[in-house]
Design a protein around this motif. Structure first.
Motif, PDB file in Angstrom:
ATOM      1  N   PHE A 134      40.753  49.029  38.397  1.00 55.93           N
ATOM      2  CA  PHE A 134      39.756  47.973  38.155  1.00 55.93           C
ATOM      3  C   PHE A 134      39.438  47.323  39.492  1.00 55.93           C
ATOM      4  N   TRP A 151      35.524  50.558  37.015  1.00 52.64           N
ATOM      5  CA  TRP A 151      36.828  50.788  36.408  1.00 52.64           C
ATOM      6  C   TRP A 151      36.982  52.262  36.040  1.00 52.64           C
ATOM      7  N   LEU A 191      39.684  43.407  32.470  1.00 52.37           N
ATOM      8  CA  LEU A 191      39.620  44.756  31.893  1.00 52.37           C
ATOM      9  C   LEU A 191      40.811  44.872  30.940  1.00 52.37           C
TER      10      LEU A 191
END
Length: 400
Positions: A134, A151, A191
């Motif tokens: 990420f 990501w 994330l």
């Protein structure tokens, strides 16, 4: 001769042939009626005529009449068969012959299916470990400047990308992706990754936003809906205050409206499935400000067929005999029509039929006949059609 019933291994007009193992012996039995004017004596016999496959005889031998069957009486025939070894559907047709060897009467059949051997299960494989990356660039920006996020999450079940103030459940993303964000103030971006064992890992990046006090104020910018099907449209809304020189509404860095008003609404219809990034850029003498929103366009789900089943049995017969045409459609289908094309042209046999229905059709001319079923989908789109073929041969000479 006229068929009365199947006494064993009924195939339900070949809709559901019984399943037998390769090489399995079995005995097929029918009950038939002497529909003629002559008694059947031991010189009469039931014989194999043809099949849908060279192996469809299945080792069957002629079955002679034992005793006598007078006109109007029923008689039970049995033949010993062996299921073929190759997988497939087998249909063998049998017919009476008189003492002179002349075939006569209705054709009857035996139908079975031999399954393919089960596919061996592949060896168990070890579940690969999850891989998660990420990134954000840059992590410090002036108000109105973009941040590029990317990501890469592999060997996982679900992935979500969101920021402070958002519900993660509404922001699912592919395992590998990227997007451009215009953070209005300093905030965290996340994330969230759900692994294959349902454990959750969360990555966090804090973005520092340096305020530009005299830049235009974007009080409102949103795109609805955030998720839609291919062919649908979104509505873009905005409201900007302060000293403004120019407002631009863009999609994937391509201007949709260069010189937009301070507030308004704009419709846009993405052409294909995918993710689209909508942005507003407001420039003024005191600086610039921007906002962005990502929209996901999904491909429409595959449409179920309107016509589920369509068949005619028998598919081979003599002139003057009848075939039964049957069908099943979507329960909400409309304008269900059965047609027949043959030597006598096109004939409409049934209109506004039921979704599960049938029609007996007796043929008076030799030749090939194509039965066509048409049905309109529930959504009123173009009608679907299905076809099946029936072959009609000249009648055999009457037995003496």
């Amino acid at each position: 001769m006229a068929w009365v019933q199947d006494l064993s291994f009924d195939d339900n007009n070949m809709k559901n042939p019984p399943t037998l193992n390769p090489g399995q012996p079995f005995t097929k039995s029918w009950r038939v009626r002497n529909s003629g004017t002559c008694p059947w004596t031991p010189g009469y016999m039931l014989t194999y005529m043809r099949g849908n496959n060279p192996l469809a005889q299945m080792g069957g031998q002629p079955a002679p009449v034992v005793g006598q069957a007078n006109p109007g009486q029923t008689y039970d025939f049995s033949v010993n068969l062996v299921a073929p070894v190759p997988p497939g559907i087998y249909q063998g047709f049998w017919q009476m012959r008189n003492a002179s060897g002349v075939p006569f009467g209705q054709t009857i059949w035996v139908g079975i299916q031999v399954p393919a051997p089960p596919t061996p299960l592949p060896p168990a494989t070890q579940t690969p470990s999850p891989f998660i990356q990420f990134n954000a660039n840059p992590t410090t920006v002036n108000q109105g400047q973009p941040v590029n996020f990317s990501w890469n999450a592999q060997n996982v079940r679900e992935v979500y990308f969101y920021h402070d103030g958002q519900n993660w459940q509404n922001h699912g993303v592919p395992g590998v992706g990227s997007t451009v964000e215009y953070p209005p103030q300093s905030m965290n971006y996340y994330l969230r990754v759900v692994q294959t064992n349902n454990e959750v890992q969360t990555r966090q990046i804090f973005i520092t936003v340096i305020p530009t006090p005299n830049a235009p104020e974007i009080r409102e910018f949103y795109v609805q809906p955030a998720q839609l099907l291919e062919g649908q449209c979104v509505a873009i809304y905005w409201d900007v205050r302060g000293e403004v020189n120019k407002i631009t509404i863009s999609k994937d860095n391509q201007p949709l409206w260069d010189g937009a008003p301070l507030s308004g609404k704009l419709d846009d219809c993405p052409k294909s499935a995918g993710q689209y990034n909508y942005t507003i850029n407001a420039n003024g003498p005191g600086g610039a400000n921007s906002r962005a929103q990502t929209v996901t366009v999904l491909a429409p789900p595959p449409q179920e067929p309107v016509i589920k089943n369509f068949s005619a049995a028998p598919e081979w017969m003599y002139v003057g005999e009848c075939t039964v045409v049957q069908w099943t459609t979507d329960t909400k289908a409309t304008n269900i029509t059965l047609k027949r094309q043959g030597p006598d042209g096109e004939v409409i046999l049934k209109q506004d039929a039921l979704p599960m229905d049938g029609k007996q059709d007796c043929i008076a001319k030799i030749g090939d006949y194509t039965y066509i079923l048409e049905a309109t989908p529930p959504n009123g789109g173009a009608p679907e059609s299905a076809k099946t073929l029936v072959h009609v041969e000249p009648i055999q000479p009457a037995p003496k």
